[in-house]
Design a protein around this motif. Structure first.
Motif, PDB file in Angstrom:
ATOM      1  N   UNK A 258      -4.517 -39.883   2.740  1.00  0.00           N
ATOM      2  CA  UNK A 258      -4.614 -39.392   4.120  1.00  0.00           C
ATOM      3  C   UNK A 258      -5.837 -38.496   4.225  1.00  0.00           C
ATOM      4  N   UNK A 259      -6.593 -38.640   5.270  1.00  0.00           N
ATOM      5  CA  UNK A 259      -7.712 -37.742   5.515  1.00  0.00           C
ATOM      6  C   UNK A 259      -7.178 -36.333   5.759  1.00  0.00           C
ATOM      7  N   UNK A 260      -7.537 -35.412   4.883  1.00  0.00           N
ATOM      8  CA  UNK A 260      -7.051 -34.043   5.034  1.00  0.00           C
ATOM      9  C   UNK A 260      -7.472 -33.460   6.378  1.00  0.00           C
ATOM     10  N   UNK A 298       6.430 -39.798   9.527  1.00  0.00           N
ATOM     11  CA  UNK A 298       6.420 -40.886  10.508  1.00  0.00           C
ATOM     12  C   UNK A 298       5.129 -40.940  11.324  1.00  0.00           C
ATOM     13  N   UNK A 299       4.558 -39.779  11.621  1.00  0.00           N
ATOM     14  CA  UNK A 299       3.318 -39.750  12.408  1.00  0.00           C
ATOM     15  C   UNK A 299       2.157 -40.333  11.613  1.00  0.00           C
ATOM     16  N   UNK A 300       2.004 -39.910  10.365  1.00  0.00           N
ATOM     17  CA  UNK A 300       0.882 -40.382   9.563  1.00  0.00           C
ATOM     18  C   UNK A 300       1.037 -41.852   9.174  1.00  0.00           C
ATOM     19  N   UNK A 301       2.246 -42.270   8.845  1.00  0.00           N
ATOM     20  CA  UNK A 301       2.454 -43.646   8.379  1.00  0.00           C
ATOM     21  C   UNK A 301       2.467 -44.654   9.519  1.00  0.00           C
ATOM     22  N   UNK A 302       2.701 -44.168  10.758  1.00  0.00           N
ATOM     23  CA  UNK A 302       2.638 -45.043  11.942  1.00  0.00           C
ATOM     24  C   UNK A 302       1.324 -44.882  12.695  1.00  0.00           C
TER      25      UNK A 302
END
Length: 351
Positions: A258-260, A298-302
């Motif tokens: 994930x982009x920090x 859920x926000x990052x993976x979607x």
């Protein structure tokens, strides 16, 4: 060189990049048909599969790969928009293990709102990314439309034995993702005038990075399945891989890149509308373990990606070869999950 005209392109579009894709659940309704499809034996991949492109057997051991992708502006700079839209479309061919051959442009332009010179900059961006991919931008079609839209139709070639699909993963395959998530958050932050200039340049660099590595992965027999992660988010495309392969997957959240920089905008609630649409479409197919952050994950993976990384399913015995290849091309090479026997949920996310 034509003088650059500054126009805030994202102000003219209600969506951004692949975030404007129709939600998976609604798309399934649209594609339903009571008409029996004709039997085309040469069609290796088509509407019967949820893959990145169509593939057609040319009868000489080679398949034609055909794809199209277009969307509304994800950045304000016209030249960058053209490069991004072009890279996103071309990457579908790489996701099938093939090499692109030529591209045709698709342009919708609100000619009464935005000067034609800005559209010319978009086309120049597309020419630049096509040159980088080693293919010609060979023509196209344009219409007067209420919002700016741009993309490419791309054809490519692949040896049939090297064709990679998203529906052929095997039990025990290990999952890798070549680019970090977070593009949807950054692009939404830009639309809300929250994105800093350094983070904008970071976003553009990732968005214009071609997935050329896909052509190198095609000949590797232990790579059983592959797809690129775009508007449906990592979970959406992983669900498609699971359902197509009649398997499930266990996803290691701590290993997902994930982009920090994107996490800071998550705290500012710069969440794309497409994220919720994605979750509404396939959230019931996902189980999040208690140890996982129930608000962040859920926000990052979607998060809808544009020209996202390749999601690769590789047998354990081929992992070292694939990881070395990815590292040599400065791509993320950590294992993020495993394909398992089919479970009640398509994907289980663990810490």
């Amino acid at each position: 060189m034509n003088e650059t005209i500054s126009v805030k392109l994202t102000a003219f579009s209600h969506g951004a990049g692949c975030g404007c894709k129709i939600a998976p659940k609604l798309l399934d309704q649209i594609l339903q048909s009571n008409t029996a499809a004709p039997d085309h034996q040469q069609l290796l991949v088509g509407n019967h599969e949820k893959d990145d492109a169509a593939a057609y057997d040319l009868g000489n051991g080679t398949a034609l790969i055909s794809t199209t992708d277009f969307f509304m502006p994800i950045v304000d700079d016209a030249f960058s928009f053209g490069k991004i839209a072009g890279a996103n479309a071309i990457s579908d061919v790489f996701a099938m293990g093939g090499k692109p051959l030529l591209a045709i442009a698709i342009l919708g332009w609100p000619v009464d709102k935005i000067p034609a010179a800005v559209a010319q900059q978009v086309i120049e961006g597309a020419r630049a990314i096509c040159k980088e991919a080693g293919i010609p931008l060979a023509g196209g079609h344009s219409i007067d439309s209420p919002e700016p839209i741009f993309g490419l139709a791309v054809n490519g070639l692949v040896a049939i034995e090297h064709l990679k699909k998203n529906s052929t993963a095997q039990k025990g395959d290990l999952l890798l993702l070549t680019k970090p998530l977070g593009i949807g958050l950054l692009s939404t932050a830009q639309k809300r005038n929250l994105l800093t200039e350094p983070h904008l340049q970071l976003m553009i660099r990732q968005l214009t990075q071609l997935n050329k590595i896909g052509a190198n992965l095609g000949p590797i027999a232990t790579v059983h399945a592959m797809t690129d992660v775009t508007g449906f988010g990592l979970l959406g495309h992983l669900v498609e891989m699971c359902e197509g392969s009649n398997l499930s997957a266990e996803l290691l959240y701590r290993k997902v890149p994930v982009l920090e920089e994107a996490k800071g905008y998550l705290a500012l609630k710069a969440i794309p509308g497409g994220t919720q649409r994605n979750h509404d479409s396939y959230g019931h197919k996902i189980h999040f373990s208690e140890e996982v952050n129930q608000e962040e994950a859920p926000v990052l993976l979607c998060d809808p990606q544009t020209n996202g990384g390749l999601l690769i399913a590789v047998a354990e015995e081929g992992l070292a070869e694939v990881q070395e290849l990815l590292k040599n091309h400065h791509l993320y090479a950590e294992v993020i999950g495993t394909m398992t026997d089919k479970q009640e949920k398509a994907v289980t996310v663990i810490a």
